[in-house]
Design a protein around this motif. Structure first.
Motif, PDB file in Angstrom:
ATOM      1  N   ILE A  15       2.715  -8.741  -2.489  1.00 31.64           N
ATOM      2  CA  ILE A  15       3.610  -7.665  -3.127  1.00 31.64           C
ATOM      3  C   ILE A  15       4.760  -7.796  -2.339  1.00 31.64           C
ATOM      4  O   ILE A  15       6.030  -7.587  -3.165  1.00 31.64           O
ATOM      5  CB  ILE A  15       2.687  -6.430  -3.214  1.00 31.64           C
ATOM      6  N   ARG A  16       4.864  -7.785  -0.866  1.00 29.89           N
ATOM      7  CA  ARG A  16       6.083  -7.585  -0.374  1.00 29.89           C
ATOM      8  C   ARG A  16       7.250  -8.615  -0.320  1.00 29.89           C
ATOM      9  O   ARG A  16       8.147  -8.753  -0.254  1.00 29.89           O
ATOM     10  CB  ARG A  16       5.914  -7.296   1.199  1.00 29.89           C
ATOM     11  N   SER A  17       6.640 -10.002  -0.663  1.00 30.35           N
ATOM     12  CA  SER A  17       7.368 -11.240  -0.436  1.00 30.35           C
ATOM     13  C   SER A  17       7.891 -11.768  -2.030  1.00 30.35           C
ATOM     14  O   SER A  17       8.918 -12.489  -2.269  1.00 30.35           O
ATOM     15  CB  SER A  17       6.546 -12.411   0.035  1.00 30.35           C
ATOM     16  N   GLU A  18       7.282 -11.255  -3.111  1.00 29.95           N
ATOM     17  CA  GLU A  18       7.656 -11.698  -4.439  1.00 29.95           C
ATOM     18  C   GLU A  18       8.166 -10.378  -5.099  1.00 29.95           C
ATOM     19  O   GLU A  18       8.114  -9.260  -4.662  1.00 29.95           O
ATOM     20  CB  GLU A  18       6.304 -11.990  -5.214  1.00 29.95           C
ATOM     21  N   PRO A  19       8.963 -10.666  -6.091  1.00 23.05           N
ATOM     22  CA  PRO A  19       9.862  -9.472  -6.683  1.00 23.05           C
ATOM     23  C   PRO A  19       8.744  -8.559  -7.514  1.00 23.05           C
ATOM     24  O   PRO A  19       8.909  -8.197  -8.655  1.00 23.05           O
ATOM     25  CB  PRO A  19      10.448 -10.238  -7.690  1.00 23.05           C
ATOM     26  N   TYR A  20       7.811  -7.971  -6.615  1.00 24.16           N
ATOM     27  CA  TYR A  20       6.997  -6.784  -7.392  1.00 24.16           C
ATOM     28  C   TYR A  20       7.539  -5.505  -7.190  1.00 24.16           C
ATOM     29  O   TYR A  20       8.461  -5.404  -6.082  1.00 24.16           O
ATOM     30  CB  TYR A  20       5.597  -6.758  -6.722  1.00 24.16           C
ATOM     31  N   TYR A  21       7.278  -4.470  -7.810  1.00 28.31           N
ATOM     32  CA  TYR A  21       7.756  -3.208  -7.218  1.00 28.31           C
ATOM     33  C   TYR A  21       6.640  -2.507  -6.588  1.00 28.31           C
ATOM     34  O   TYR A  21       5.352  -2.481  -6.900  1.00 28.31           O
ATOM     35  CB  TYR A  21       7.787  -2.177  -8.708  1.00 28.31           C
ATOM     36  N   TYR A  22       7.126  -1.979  -5.384  1.00 26.56           N
ATOM     37  CA  TYR A  22       6.041  -1.457  -4.560  1.00 26.56           C
ATOM     38  C   TYR A  22       6.176   0.228  -3.976  1.00 26.56           C
ATOM     39  O   TYR A  22       7.635   0.450  -3.772  1.00 26.56           O
ATOM     40  CB  TYR A  22       6.124  -2.130  -2.995  1.00 26.56           C
ATOM     41  N   VAL A  23       5.541   1.099  -4.427  1.00 25.13           N
ATOM     42  CA  VAL A  23       5.844   2.589  -4.109  1.00 25.13           C
ATOM     43  C   VAL A  23       5.274   2.780  -2.577  1.00 25.13           C
ATOM     44  O   VAL A  23       4.095   2.185  -2.382  1.00 25.13           O
ATOM     45  CB  VAL A  23       4.934   3.303  -5.003  1.00 25.13           C
ATOM     46  N   ASP A  24       6.335   3.114  -1.830  1.00 23.29           N
ATOM     47  CA  ASP A  24       5.794   3.229  -0.244  1.00 23.29           C
ATOM     48  C   ASP A  24       4.798   4.384   0.024  1.00 23.29           C
ATOM     49  O   ASP A  24       5.218   5.721  -0.081  1.00 23.29           O
ATOM     50  CB  ASP A  24       7.237   3.716   0.407  1.00 23.29           C
ATOM     51  N   LYS A  25       3.758   3.777   0.101  1.00 22.52           N
ATOM     52  CA  LYS A  25       2.742   5.126   0.718  1.00 22.52           C
ATOM     53  C   LYS A  25       2.359   4.696   2.258  1.00 22.52           C
ATOM     54  O   LYS A  25       1.636   5.490   2.456  1.00 22.52           O
ATOM     55  CB  LYS A  25       1.239   4.556  -0.092  1.00 22.52           C
ATOM     56  N   THR A  26       3.081   4.017   3.055  1.00 29.04           N
ATOM     57  CA  THR A  26       2.939   3.858   4.398  1.00 29.04           C
ATOM     58  C   THR A  26       3.070   5.231   5.186  1.00 29.04           C
ATOM     59  O   THR A  26       2.566   5.188   6.302  1.00 29.04           O
ATOM     60  CB  THR A  26       3.909   2.937   5.162  1.00 29.04           C
ATOM     61  N   PRO A  27       3.712   6.409   4.560  1.00 28.06           N
ATOM     62  CA  PRO A  27       3.760   7.690   5.450  1.00 28.06           C
ATOM     63  C   PRO A  27       2.262   8.003   5.691  1.00 28.06           C
ATOM     64  O   PRO A  27       1.631   8.840   6.539  1.00 28.06           O
ATOM     65  CB  PRO A  27       4.364   8.521   4.526  1.00 28.06           C
ATOM     66  N   PHE A  28       1.369   7.783   4.864  1.00 26.97           N
ATOM     67  CA  PHE A  28      -0.178   8.035   4.814  1.00 26.97           C
ATOM     68  C   PHE A  28      -0.877   7.291   5.897  1.00 26.97           C
ATOM     69  O   PHE A  28      -1.667   7.878   6.567  1.00 26.97           O
ATOM     70  CB  PHE A  28      -0.728   8.087   3.408  1.00 26.97           C
ATOM     71  N   GLN A 226       5.247  11.736 -10.397  1.00 31.88           N
ATOM     72  CA  GLN A 226       6.536  11.568 -11.335  1.00 31.88           C
ATOM     73  C   GLN A 226       7.813  11.203 -10.819  1.00 31.88           C
ATOM     74  O   GLN A 226       8.472  10.138 -11.295  1.00 31.88           O
ATOM     75  CB  GLN A 226       6.547  13.202 -12.082  1.00 31.88           C
ATOM     76  N   LYS A 227       7.989  11.674  -9.457  1.00 26.70           N
ATOM     77  CA  LYS A 227       9.212  11.171  -8.722  1.00 26.70           C
ATOM     78  C   LYS A 227       9.170   9.619  -8.470  1.00 26.70           C
ATOM     79  O   LYS A 227      10.200   9.020  -8.596  1.00 26.70           O
ATOM     80  CB  LYS A 227       9.227  12.024  -7.437  1.00 26.70           C
ATOM     81  N   GLU A 228       8.046   9.432  -7.865  1.00 28.71           N
ATOM     82  CA  GLU A 228       8.112   8.016  -7.774  1.00 28.71           C
ATOM     83  C   GLU A 228       8.220   6.994  -8.903  1.00 28.71           C
ATOM     84  O   GLU A 228       8.994   5.984  -8.701  1.00 28.71           O
ATOM     85  CB  GLU A 228       6.564   7.506  -6.922  1.00 28.71           C
ATOM     86  N   LEU A 229       7.562   7.498  -9.836  1.00 28.02           N
ATOM     87  CA  LEU A 229       7.734   6.471 -11.111  1.00 28.02           C
ATOM     88  C   LEU A 229       9.290   6.383 -11.556  1.00 28.02           C
ATOM     89  O   LEU A 229       9.647   5.276 -11.771  1.00 28.02           O
ATOM     90  CB  LEU A 229       6.788   7.209 -12.148  1.00 28.02           C
ATOM     91  N   GLU A 230       9.868   7.598 -11.308  1.00 27.31           N
ATOM     92  CA  GLU A 230      11.227   7.622 -12.079  1.00 27.31           C
ATOM     93  C   GLU A 230      12.322   6.951 -10.949  1.00 27.31           C
ATOM     94  O   GLU A 230      13.119   6.325 -11.520  1.00 27.31           O
ATOM     95  CB  GLU A 230      11.722   8.854 -12.396  1.00 27.31           C
ATOM     96  N   GLU A 231      12.058   6.825 -10.065  1.00 24.75           N
ATOM     97  CA  GLU A 231      12.836   6.190  -8.736  1.00 24.75           C
ATOM     98  C   GLU A 231      12.586   4.683  -8.668  1.00 24.75           C
ATOM     99  O   GLU A 231      13.431   4.055  -8.871  1.00 24.75           O
ATOM    100  CB  GLU A 231      12.623   6.804  -7.544  1.00 24.75           C
ATOM    101  N   VAL A 232      11.467   4.475  -8.680  1.00 19.46           N
ATOM    102  CA  VAL A 232      11.145   2.860  -8.594  1.00 19.46           C
ATOM    103  C   VAL A 232      11.126   2.175  -9.645  1.00 19.46           C
ATOM    104  O   VAL A 232      11.762   1.070  -9.501  1.00 19.46           O
ATOM    105  CB  VAL A 232       9.745   2.791  -7.980  1.00 19.46           C
ATOM    106  N   PHE A 233      10.974   2.768 -10.695  1.00 17.64           N
ATOM    107  CA  PHE A 233      11.147   1.854 -12.154  1.00 17.64           C
ATOM    108  C   PHE A 233      12.305   2.510 -12.940  1.00 17.64           C
ATOM    109  O   PHE A 233      12.113   2.489 -14.163  1.00 17.64           O
ATOM    110  CB  PHE A 233       9.526   2.200 -13.017  1.00 17.64           C
ATOM    111  N   ARG A 234      13.119   3.148 -12.313  1.00 19.15           N
ATOM    112  CA  ARG A 234      14.344   3.686 -13.080  1.00 19.15           C
ATOM    113  C   ARG A 234      14.938   2.726 -14.007  1.00 19.15           C
ATOM    114  O   ARG A 234      15.177   3.078 -15.365  1.00 19.15           O
ATOM    115  CB  ARG A 234      15.569   3.985 -11.940  1.00 19.15           C
TER     116      ARG A 234
END
Length: 516
Positions: A15-28, A226-234
């Motif tokens: 996912i990180r190497s190809e043009p996929y969209y990734y929502v950053d969940k690493t703070p968890f 909702q925020k992640e959706l609108e930001e990542v897939f704007r």
């Protein structure tokens, strides 16, 4: 500790190497490691659990290059690496203890090959798992990370055969019991699943295990806000109806902000049409049979009240529909009520996808009219659109007349008090109409509203013993005065009273009236 650790296959890397969209969940990831060692997370299927597990794996392996631009890049000690045992039960289907033991041993062997370690106990999954942890800890002079994905899937694969499911559960209990005595060798343990089964040793054996399933601080660990959706897939959302997307795919809640199912969102953006993508990946046959077995009153799915123990772990000997509906994702938490020491949860459908799709399946199973459902649904939608009340009546008469008589004998449906009202409710919901129950306390009747293009159709469905309708359903509907709540929002309001003869198994009274 050896400097280089074997890597293996990584979905996170892809996912990180190809043009996929990734929502950053690493703070968890950082939060989990800072706050504890042993965790369990339950989420419905295809909700991103496996990707999160692999994210944890790559972080512990020290693969900093995969986290560039993510929160963890600057909030993780990349100088320390740990050997990781990653057990995944999600990739196949288990139908008995022999297949399960073979699968466990196969995965343990793969880890031995990956880390160039040989275990003496190659045919004993319990001893081999223990030996693998000890040898990894010794070889790398380090504590070991254990990640188990879909820990409960072998049980779910056999759930329609309770005895086999119990035998599989006992194998898993023996397998997971390895972890408790090895606390000194373990750095971090994280397990995911769909359900929280009792008597699996996991929850009773690991005293420090923290279940973060219903935790406000981890409510959005999987899924898109909702925020992640609108930001990542704007860009992809520029010409889309955000409110309609929200109604279809958002609404899953675990005491925190509601989230979208990632599987649905990605397929919707790819296919560009609304469709029950997630729902169609599962087969709820066991759940449907359980609802029938329990004679569950389907309108109650709109508004269930459950205690924390009811939506928590469950025993294979005592499975309640509410518990299973919540854990598989067909119901979600809409409200929390705290009264002194008692915590209650209000449960309902998460969104339009689940409400429509589940009721289609339930209607087809409850009536054996799966092939007729699309035709009847189309007729009902046309009748509502055209304000054709005679057509509404004939459609419902066709519905009940089409139920095979043999179906009643096989399932003792004549003793199922809420059967006819449940079929009525499931039919309307499964037709895609906007259905709002008003009063669902009496299982012999149901009051509900259908909203269609600024029109409100209020139904009273009443089961009677006689053969001829007397207009009591319409009179009762008028007495309750539910139509008053729609005075300001609906341009037209219609009252429809339906009286159903349990003896004749069809409609014997159909009366309607427009509110001026």
């Amino acid at each position: 500790m050896e400097k280089n650790l074997p890597i293996g296959i990584s979905s996170f890397e892809k996912i990180r190497s190809e043009p996929y969209y990734y929502v950053d969940k690493t703070p968890f990831v950082a939060k989990l490691v800072e706050e504890g060692t042993y965790y369990f997370l339950s989420r419905p299927r295809r909700f991103g659990k496996s990707l999160f597990v692999d994210t944890l794996k790559q972080a512990f392996l020290g693969r900093k290059e995969l986290f560039q631009g993510l929160y963890l890049e600057k909030n993780w000690d990349w100088s320390v690496k740990y050997p990781v045992i990653h057990i995944d039960f999600g990739g196949g289907e288990v139908k008995g203890i022999e297949a399960l033991e073979k699968w466990i041993l196969q995965q343990l062997e793969e880890h031995q090959n990956l880390y160039d370690i040989t275990c003496k106990w190659k045919d004993d999954y319990h001893a081999c798992f223990r030996e693998l942890i000890l040898k990894l800890s010794q070889k790398y002079a380090s504590k070991v990370v254990v990640l188990v994905d879909e820990y409960d899937k072998p049980i779910l694969d056999c759930i329609e055969d309770r005895e086999t499911a119990k035998a599989v559960r006992d194998v898993l209990k023996n397998f997971y019991s390895v972890l408790k005595p090895l606390d000194a060798q373990l750095k971090f343990v994280f397990l995911t699943g769909v359900s929280k089964f009792s008597k699996v040793s996991l929850f009773s054996g690991l005293n420090q295990l923290r279940d973060i399933t219903i935790s406000r601080e981890y409510a959005t660990i999987c899924g898109y806000t909702q925020k992640e959706l609108e930001e990542v897939f704007r860009e992809e959302l520029e010409d889309k109806d955000l409110e309609l997307i929200r109604c279809w795919y958002n609404g899953y809640s675990w005491l925190g902000e509601p989230v979208y199912n990632p599987f649905d969102v990605l397929l919707y953006l790819e296919e560009k049409q609304f469709h029950p993508y997630w729902f169609e990946t599962g087969t709820p046959s066991f759940l449907v049979k359980l609802l029938m077995e329990k004679r569950f009153y389907l309108p109650e799915l709109e508004d269930l009240t459950a205690t924390d123990d009811l939506i928590g772990s469950f025993d294979l000997d005592y499975i309640e529909p509410e518990n299973l509906l919540f854990q598989v994702g067909y119901l979600t938490i809409k409200e929390t009520i705290e009264e002194e020491r008692l915590i209650l949860y209000k449960l309902s459908y998460p969104n339009k996808e689940v409400k429509i799709s589940l009721n289609r399946v339930l209607f087809s199973y409850f009536t054996q009219l799966s092939s007729e459902r699309p035709r009847l649904s189309l007729k009902m939608i046309e009748a509502v659109r055209e304000r054709d009340f005679e057509k509404i009546k004939k459609t419902l008469e066709s519905l009940y007349a089409g139920i095979p008589h043999d179906w009643f004998r096989k399932n003792e449906l004549s003793r199922y008090e809420g059967y006819y009202a449940s079929c009525f409710y499931a039919f309307l919901c499964g037709s895609g109409l906007e259905v709002i129950p008003e009063d669902i306390t009496n299982k012999g009747q149901i009051d509900l509203t259908v909203i269609y293009r600024e029109r409100a159709y209020l139904f009273e469905f009443k089961v009677v013993e006689g053969e001829e309708g007397e207009g009591k359903a319409l009179a009762q509907l008028k007495e309750k005065g539910y139509h008053k709540k729609y005075d300001g929002s609906a341009k037209e309001i219609y009252l429809i009273g339906i009286e159903f003869s349990s003896r004749e198994r069809n409609i014997k009274g159909f009366f309607w009236e427009k509110i001026d």
